[in-house]
Design a protein around this motif. Sequence first.
Motif, PDB file in Angstrom:
ATOM      1  N   ARG A  30       0.557   2.230  -5.650  1.00  0.00           N
ATOM      2  CA  ARG A  30       0.277   3.613  -6.064  1.00  0.00           C
ATOM      3  C   ARG A  30       1.115   4.604  -5.276  1.00  0.00           C
ATOM      4  NH1 ARG A  30      -5.226   1.969  -6.132  1.00  0.00           N
ATOM      5  NH2 ARG A  30      -5.540   2.956  -4.104  1.00  0.00           N
ATOM      6  N   SER A  31       1.258   4.370  -3.962  1.00  0.00           N
ATOM      7  CA  SER A  31       1.948   5.347  -3.123  1.00  0.00           C
ATOM      8  C   SER A  31       3.461   5.298  -3.281  1.00  0.00           C
ATOM      9  CB  SER A  31       1.580   5.120  -1.651  1.00  0.00           C
ATOM     10  OG  SER A  31       1.997   3.832  -1.223  1.00  0.00           O
ATOM     11  N   THR A  32       4.010   4.169  -3.706  1.00  0.00           N
ATOM     12  CA  THR A  32       5.462   4.041  -3.817  1.00  0.00           C
ATOM     13  C   THR A  32       5.956   4.044  -5.252  1.00  0.00           C
ATOM     14  OG1 THR A  32       5.386   1.623  -3.856  1.00  0.00           O
ATOM     15  CG2 THR A  32       5.507   2.681  -1.693  1.00  0.00           C
ATOM     16  N   GLY A  33       5.064   3.785  -6.201  1.00  0.00           N
ATOM     17  CA  GLY A  33       5.483   3.694  -7.585  1.00  0.00           C
ATOM     18  C   GLY A  33       6.267   2.439  -7.892  1.00  0.00           C
ATOM     19  N   ARG A  34       6.209   1.471  -7.018  1.00  0.00           N
ATOM     20  CA  ARG A  34       6.965   0.241  -7.208  1.00  0.00           C
ATOM     21  C   ARG A  34       6.078  -0.874  -7.733  1.00  0.00           C
ATOM     22  NH1 ARG A  34      11.470  -0.843  -2.736  1.00  0.00           N
ATOM     23  NH2 ARG A  34      12.338   1.247  -2.518  1.00  0.00           N
ATOM     24  N   SER A  35       6.719  -1.830  -8.373  1.00  0.00           N
ATOM     25  CA  SER A  35       5.997  -3.023  -8.797  1.00  0.00           C
ATOM     26  C   SER A  35       5.923  -3.997  -7.631  1.00  0.00           C
ATOM     27  CB  SER A  35       6.702  -3.676  -9.989  1.00  0.00           C
ATOM     28  OG  SER A  35       8.025  -4.039  -9.631  1.00  0.00           O
ATOM     29  N   LEU A  36       4.946  -4.885  -7.685  1.00  0.00           N
ATOM     30  CA  LEU A  36       4.713  -5.823  -6.600  1.00  0.00           C
ATOM     31  C   LEU A  36       4.720  -7.241  -7.137  1.00  0.00           C
ATOM     32  CD1 LEU A  36       3.931  -5.829  -3.528  1.00  0.00           C
ATOM     33  CD2 LEU A  36       1.560  -6.026  -4.286  1.00  0.00           C
ATOM     34  N   HIS A  37       5.433  -8.118  -6.451  1.00  0.00           N
ATOM     35  CA  HIS A  37       5.469  -9.536  -6.802  1.00  0.00           C
ATOM     36  C   HIS A  37       5.128 -10.333  -5.550  1.00  0.00           C
ATOM     37  CE1 HIS A  37       7.640  -8.827 -10.650  1.00  0.00           C
ATOM     38  NE2 HIS A  37       8.132  -7.804  -9.980  1.00  0.00           N
ATOM     39  N   ALA A  38       4.461 -11.438  -5.721  1.00  0.00           N
ATOM     40  CA  ALA A  38       4.116 -12.305  -4.584  1.00  0.00           C
ATOM     41  C   ALA A  38       4.898 -13.604  -4.673  1.00  0.00           C
ATOM     42  CB  ALA A  38       2.618 -12.594  -4.562  1.00  0.00           C
ATOM     43  N   CYS A  39       5.290 -14.100  -3.518  1.00  0.00           N
ATOM     44  CA  CYS A  39       6.021 -15.358  -3.437  1.00  0.00           C
ATOM     45  C   CYS A  39       5.208 -16.327  -2.588  1.00  0.00           C
ATOM     46  CB  CYS A  39       7.398 -15.128  -2.813  1.00  0.00           C
ATOM     47  SG  CYS A  39       8.334 -16.642  -2.560  1.00  0.00           S
ATOM     48  N   ILE A  40       4.848 -17.461  -3.155  1.00  0.00           N
ATOM     49  CA  ILE A  40       4.100 -18.495  -2.446  1.00  0.00           C
ATOM     50  C   ILE A  40       5.014 -19.688  -2.232  1.00  0.00           C
ATOM     51  CG2 ILE A  40       2.111 -20.043  -2.534  1.00  0.00           C
ATOM     52  CD1 ILE A  40       0.786 -18.044  -4.442  1.00  0.00           C
ATOM     53  N   ILE A  53      -3.175 -23.420  -1.788  1.00  0.00           N
ATOM     54  CA  ILE A  53      -2.618 -22.202  -2.380  1.00  0.00           C
ATOM     55  C   ILE A  53      -3.496 -21.662  -3.511  1.00  0.00           C
ATOM     56  CG2 ILE A  53      -0.300 -23.038  -1.832  1.00  0.00           C
ATOM     57  CD1 ILE A  53       0.163 -23.426  -4.813  1.00  0.00           C
ATOM     58  N   ILE A  54      -4.436 -22.464  -3.982  1.00  0.00           N
ATOM     59  CA  ILE A  54      -5.249 -22.067  -5.138  1.00  0.00           C
ATOM     60  C   ILE A  54      -6.030 -20.773  -4.895  1.00  0.00           C
ATOM     61  CG2 ILE A  54      -7.176 -22.760  -6.622  1.00  0.00           C
ATOM     62  CD1 ILE A  54      -6.160 -25.646  -6.369  1.00  0.00           C
ATOM     63  N   PRO A  55      -6.713 -20.584  -3.731  1.00  0.00           N
ATOM     64  CA  PRO A  55      -7.435 -19.326  -3.524  1.00  0.00           C
ATOM     65  C   PRO A  55      -6.550 -18.089  -3.598  1.00  0.00           C
ATOM     66  CG  PRO A  55      -8.137 -20.971  -1.928  1.00  0.00           C
ATOM     67  CD  PRO A  55      -6.947 -21.538  -2.626  1.00  0.00           C
ATOM     68  N   THR A  56      -5.335 -18.193  -3.059  1.00  0.00           N
ATOM     69  CA  THR A  56      -4.436 -17.049  -3.119  1.00  0.00           C
ATOM     70  C   THR A  56      -3.964 -16.800  -4.546  1.00  0.00           C
ATOM     71  OG1 THR A  56      -3.701 -17.329  -0.838  1.00  0.00           O
ATOM     72  CG2 THR A  56      -2.251 -16.129  -2.307  1.00  0.00           C
ATOM     73  N   CYS A  57      -3.694 -17.853  -5.287  1.00  0.00           N
ATOM     74  CA  CYS A  57      -3.319 -17.678  -6.697  1.00  0.00           C
ATOM     75  C   CYS A  57      -4.432 -16.966  -7.469  1.00  0.00           C
ATOM     76  CB  CYS A  57      -3.007 -19.032  -7.335  1.00  0.00           C
ATOM     77  SG  CYS A  57      -1.531 -19.850  -6.685  1.00  0.00           S
ATOM     78  N   LYS A  63      -6.088  -9.493  -8.885  1.00  0.00           N
ATOM     79  CA  LYS A  63      -5.423  -8.220  -8.612  1.00  0.00           C
ATOM     80  C   LYS A  63      -4.337  -7.902  -9.638  1.00  0.00           C
ATOM     81  CE  LYS A  63      -7.540  -7.095  -4.781  1.00  0.00           C
ATOM     82  NZ  LYS A  63      -8.306  -5.832  -4.641  1.00  0.00           N
ATOM     83  N   LYS A  64      -4.119  -8.817 -10.558  1.00  0.00           N
ATOM     84  CA  LYS A  64      -3.086  -8.663 -11.592  1.00  0.00           C
ATOM     85  C   LYS A  64      -1.697  -8.468 -10.974  1.00  0.00           C
ATOM     86  CE  LYS A  64      -6.344  -6.859 -14.996  1.00  0.00           C
ATOM     87  NZ  LYS A  64      -6.689  -5.763 -15.932  1.00  0.00           N
ATOM     88  N   ILE A  65      -1.466  -9.263  -9.932  1.00  0.00           N
ATOM     89  CA  ILE A  65      -0.158  -9.244  -9.277  1.00  0.00           C
ATOM     90  C   ILE A  65       0.616 -10.482  -9.706  1.00  0.00           C
ATOM     91  CG2 ILE A  65       1.060  -9.333  -7.054  1.00  0.00           C
ATOM     92  CD1 ILE A  65      -1.396  -8.012  -5.796  1.00  0.00           C
ATOM     93  N   PRO A  66       1.758 -10.323 -10.331  1.00  0.00           N
ATOM     94  CA  PRO A  66       2.546 -11.500 -10.725  1.00  0.00           C
ATOM     95  C   PRO A  66       3.037 -12.253  -9.489  1.00  0.00           C
ATOM     96  CG  PRO A  66       3.817  -9.479 -11.028  1.00  0.00           C
ATOM     97  CD  PRO A  66       2.421  -9.049 -10.697  1.00  0.00           C
ATOM     98  N   TYR A  67       3.105 -13.565  -9.603  1.00  0.00           N
ATOM     99  CA  TYR A  67       3.528 -14.367  -8.451  1.00  0.00           C
ATOM    100  C   TYR A  67       4.332 -15.567  -8.904  1.00  0.00           C
ATOM    101  CZ  TYR A  67      -0.383 -17.495  -9.664  1.00  0.00           C
ATOM    102  OH  TYR A  67      -1.241 -18.350 -10.321  1.00  0.00           O
ATOM    103  N   ARG A  68       5.059 -16.117  -7.957  1.00  0.00           N
ATOM    104  CA  ARG A  68       5.846 -17.324  -8.195  1.00  0.00           C
ATOM    105  C   ARG A  68       5.550 -18.310  -7.081  1.00  0.00           C
ATOM    106  NH1 ARG A  68      10.973 -16.004 -11.407  1.00  0.00           N
ATOM    107  NH2 ARG A  68      10.455 -13.983 -12.327  1.00  0.00           N
TER     108      ARG A  68
END
Length: 310
Positions: A30-40, A53-57, A63-68
Amino acid sequence: GWTIWTSFQLRMNGIPIRTSSLRSSPVLTRSTGRSLHACIVDHKLRKESSAEIIPTCKLLEQKKIPYRVYVWEGGAKATGSIEQKARKARYEFLHQCCDETSADTLMTAHHALDQWETFFMRLSRGSALKGLASIRPVSRFHNISLVRPLLAFSPDDIRETLRCEFGITEYVHDPSNDQLEFERVRWRKAYAELAERYGLDLANVCQTTERLQSADSCLDELAEQSLQEMFDGDYIYSEKFCTQHIELRMRALSRLIDRLARNAPRIVSYDLLKRTAIAMCCQDFKATNIAGLVFRRCKNNRINVALEER
């Protein structure tokens, strides 16, 4: 966009520390206006790692955060310097993730104890100023900004925040954090005694690294100014180069290598830089090569800098 990293190997209580980054993600976006992606990164150093890794996924999905998810297939067979090999593989995956998501900023969850351990690991090896300055809050990773927003906080600070703010009290414990064959673990086990008996606690050591980073940045600025004065794009002017302090000469050479060498190593050793900086100012100097660059004395008191022929 932002890419944040979460991992389950070779890090203390990996899940809670990385979860703190995930929990703060709505504020960041919200504060930066940027999209967020997670890398596992699943290093496959233990058979339980894939399940961990399942709990973090699930949290990322909530949180509707895309991840790889990236899997280091070499982890199961890794021998020797496992920590170093895992780190190399991890950062290759992180760079790949940033490239695939067009991210210009990478956030990792290094904390104050990581900083403490790094300082003493490097001190025990006789590192110079740049090494002792340890982990920077902000640095460059290829063409990406590498940011460590939790570097000033201890693991206890992070766990307490998770407990009070989010009600998180259960974490996955990585047994590799108890394996004394790893140098970082040995230093971590020594923390309590060094802090209590000698005052070498997180606050004091992190204050020292901040001051070392300030001094290191100052020398880098001076080296850059010197480089602008002594190098014209093809030649180093020997008179200007050799009147500089040896530390500035070494840093100027390091900057030239970073900018000009095709496949410059991540770090050129302090000793090699020092030997080269001294040799270039000797009367009998003719030529030398370092990290793919050739330095050759020419007429008019100049040193030509060129790529090494292959």
